[in-house]
Design a protein around this motif. Structure first.
Motif, PDB file in Angstrom:
ATOM      1  N   MET A   1     -11.285 -51.071  64.984  1.00  0.00           N
ATOM      2  CA  MET A   1     -10.016 -50.422  64.706  1.00  0.00           C
ATOM      3  C   MET A   1      -9.134 -50.578  65.944  1.00  0.00           C
ATOM      4  N   ASN A   2      -7.887 -50.991  65.713  1.00  0.00           N
ATOM      5  CA  ASN A   2      -7.011 -51.186  66.868  1.00  0.00           C
ATOM      6  C   ASN A   2      -6.451 -49.859  67.375  1.00  0.00           C
ATOM      7  N   GLN A   3      -5.880 -49.893  68.551  1.00  0.00           N
ATOM      8  CA  GLN A   3      -5.409 -48.672  69.217  1.00  0.00           C
ATOM      9  C   GLN A   3      -4.316 -47.975  68.407  1.00  0.00           C
ATOM     10  N   MET A   4      -3.413 -48.745  67.795  1.00  0.00           N
ATOM     11  CA  MET A   4      -2.320 -48.156  67.033  1.00  0.00           C
ATOM     12  C   MET A   4      -2.852 -47.398  65.809  1.00  0.00           C
ATOM     13  N   THR A   5      -3.821 -47.990  65.116  1.00  0.00           N
ATOM     14  CA  THR A   5      -4.415 -47.337  63.952  1.00  0.00           C
ATOM     15  C   THR A   5      -5.136 -46.066  64.359  1.00  0.00           C
ATOM     16  N   SER A   6      -5.867 -46.134  65.443  1.00  0.00           N
ATOM     17  CA  SER A   6      -6.589 -44.965  65.940  1.00  0.00           C
ATOM     18  C   SER A   6      -5.626 -43.829  66.291  1.00  0.00           C
ATOM     19  N   ARG A   7      -4.523 -44.165  66.946  1.00  0.00           N
ATOM     20  CA  ARG A   7      -3.530 -43.156  67.320  1.00  0.00           C
ATOM     21  C   ARG A   7      -2.914 -42.512  66.076  1.00  0.00           C
ATOM     22  N   MET A   8      -2.614 -43.344  65.050  1.00  0.00           N
ATOM     23  CA  MET A   8      -2.038 -42.818  63.822  1.00  0.00           C
ATOM     24  C   MET A   8      -3.019 -41.873  63.122  1.00  0.00           C
ATOM     25  N   LEU A   9      -4.289 -42.272  63.034  1.00  0.00           N
ATOM     26  CA  LEU A   9      -5.279 -41.424  62.374  1.00  0.00           C
ATOM     27  C   LEU A   9      -5.476 -40.109  63.116  1.00  0.00           C
ATOM     28  N   ASN A  10      -5.454 -40.146  64.426  1.00  0.00           N
ATOM     29  CA  ASN A  10      -5.561 -38.915  65.216  1.00  0.00           C
ATOM     30  C   ASN A  10      -4.360 -38.006  64.966  1.00  0.00           C
ATOM     31  N   ARG A  11      -3.165 -38.599  64.860  1.00  0.00           N
ATOM     32  CA  ARG A  11      -1.961 -37.801  64.608  1.00  0.00           C
ATOM     33  C   ARG A  11      -2.009 -37.190  63.204  1.00  0.00           C
ATOM     34  N   VAL A  12      -2.420 -37.968  62.207  1.00  0.00           N
ATOM     35  CA  VAL A  12      -2.519 -37.452  60.832  1.00  0.00           C
ATOM     36  C   VAL A  12      -3.498 -36.284  60.787  1.00  0.00           C
ATOM     37  N   LYS A  13      -4.619 -36.425  61.474  1.00  0.00           N
ATOM     38  CA  LYS A  13      -5.605 -35.337  61.540  1.00  0.00           C
ATOM     39  C   LYS A  13      -4.980 -34.110  62.206  1.00  0.00           C
ATOM     40  N   ALA A  14      -4.243 -34.324  63.288  1.00  0.00           N
ATOM     41  CA  ALA A  14      -3.595 -33.213  63.990  1.00  0.00           C
ATOM     42  C   ALA A  14      -2.551 -32.533  63.101  1.00  0.00           C
ATOM     43  N   VAL A  15      -1.816 -33.320  62.321  1.00  0.00           N
ATOM     44  CA  VAL A  15      -0.823 -32.749  61.401  1.00  0.00           C
ATOM     45  C   VAL A  15      -1.533 -31.881  60.364  1.00  0.00           C
ATOM     46  N   TYR A  16      -2.629 -32.381  59.808  1.00  0.00           N
ATOM     47  CA  TYR A  16      -3.396 -31.600  58.836  1.00  0.00           C
ATOM     48  C   TYR A  16      -3.858 -30.278  59.446  1.00  0.00           C
ATOM     49  N   LEU A  17      -4.420 -30.350  60.644  1.00  0.00           N
ATOM     50  CA  LEU A  17      -4.905 -29.129  61.303  1.00  0.00           C
ATOM     51  C   LEU A  17      -3.761 -28.165  61.606  1.00  0.00           C
ATOM     52  N   TYR A  18      -2.610 -28.696  61.963  1.00  0.00           N
ATOM     53  CA  TYR A  18      -1.433 -27.859  62.227  1.00  0.00           C
ATOM     54  C   TYR A  18      -1.027 -27.108  60.962  1.00  0.00           C
ATOM     55  N   ILE A  19      -1.000 -27.805  59.836  1.00  0.00           N
ATOM     56  CA  ILE A  19      -0.640 -27.152  58.571  1.00  0.00           C
ATOM     57  C   ILE A  19      -1.684 -26.110  58.215  1.00  0.00           C
ATOM     58  N   ARG A  20      -2.955 -26.455  58.387  1.00  0.00           N
ATOM     59  CA  ARG A  20      -4.042 -25.520  58.061  1.00  0.00           C
ATOM     60  C   ARG A  20      -3.951 -24.252  58.906  1.00  0.00           C
ATOM     61  N   GLU A  21      -3.618 -24.391  60.177  1.00  0.00           N
ATOM     62  CA  GLU A  21      -3.556 -23.234  61.073  1.00  0.00           C
ATOM     63  C   GLU A  21      -2.304 -22.386  60.871  1.00  0.00           C
ATOM     64  N   ASN A  22      -1.207 -23.012  60.444  1.00  0.00           N
ATOM     65  CA  ASN A  22       0.071 -22.301  60.361  1.00  0.00           C
ATOM     66  C   ASN A  22       0.506 -21.947  58.950  1.00  0.00           C
ATOM     67  N   GLY A  23      -0.285 -22.275  57.957  1.00  0.00           N
ATOM     68  CA  GLY A  23       0.111 -21.986  56.576  1.00  0.00           C
ATOM     69  C   GLY A  23       1.181 -22.966  56.119  1.00  0.00           C
ATOM     70  N   THR A  24       2.121 -22.506  55.338  1.00  0.00           N
ATOM     71  CA  THR A  24       3.187 -23.366  54.842  1.00  0.00           C
ATOM     72  C   THR A  24       4.165 -23.678  55.965  1.00  0.00           C
ATOM     73  N   VAL A  25       4.394 -24.965  56.195  1.00  0.00           N
ATOM     74  CA  VAL A  25       5.310 -25.405  57.246  1.00  0.00           C
ATOM     75  C   VAL A  25       6.300 -26.413  56.671  1.00  0.00           C
ATOM     76  N   THR A  26       7.424 -26.573  57.343  1.00  0.00           N
ATOM     77  CA  THR A  26       8.430 -27.525  56.888  1.00  0.00           C
ATOM     78  C   THR A  26       8.219 -28.884  57.552  1.00  0.00           C
ATOM     79  N   THR A  27       8.822 -29.879  56.937  1.00  0.00           N
ATOM     80  CA  THR A  27       8.782 -31.221  57.500  1.00  0.00           C
ATOM     81  C   THR A  27       9.392 -31.227  58.894  1.00  0.00           C
ATOM     82  N   ALA A  28      10.496 -30.520  59.073  1.00  0.00           N
ATOM     83  CA  ALA A  28      11.177 -30.459  60.372  1.00  0.00           C
ATOM     84  C   ALA A  28      10.292 -29.816  61.432  1.00  0.00           C
TER      85      ALA A  28
END
Length: 72
Positions: A1-28
Motif C-alpha cells: 500500500m502506498n503512502q497516500m493510500t495509507s494516509r487516506m485510510l487513516n484519515r477516514v478511520k479518524a473521521v469515523y471515530l470523530y463522528i462516533r465520539e461526537n454524535g451527529t456532526v456536520t460536514t463543515a
C-alpha cells in the motif's frame, strides 16, 4: 500500500471515530476538525457511507449506523 493510500485510510478511520465520539456532526465541522477541503470531506464520507458505517438523516449532518465495527 502506498503512502497516500495509507494516509487516506487513516484519515477516514479518524473521521469515523470523530463522528462516533461526537454524535451527529456536520460536514463543515469535520472539514474544520481535520483541516481538509469540503471535497476531501465528501470523499471520505462517501467511503464511510458506501461501507454502511455512517448515514445522513438530515442533509449535511452525519451519524454512525448500528453496523458493528472492529477497530484495530
Amino acid at each position: 500500500m502506498n503512502q497516500m493510500t495509507s494516509r487516506m485510510l487513516n484519515r477516514v478511520k479518524a473521521v469515523y471515530l470523530y463522528i462516533r465520539e461526537n454524535g451527529t456532526v456536520t460536514t463543515a465541522e469535520i472539514a474544520e476538525e481535520f483541516g481538509i477541503t469540503d471535497r476531501t470531506t465528501q470523499r471520505d464520507l462517501s467511503v464511510l457511507t458506501h461501507n454502511g458505517l455512517i448515514s445522513s438523516p438530515v442533509r449535511g449532518k452525519w451519524k454512525i449506523t448500528d453496523k458493528h465495527v472492529k477497530i484495530s
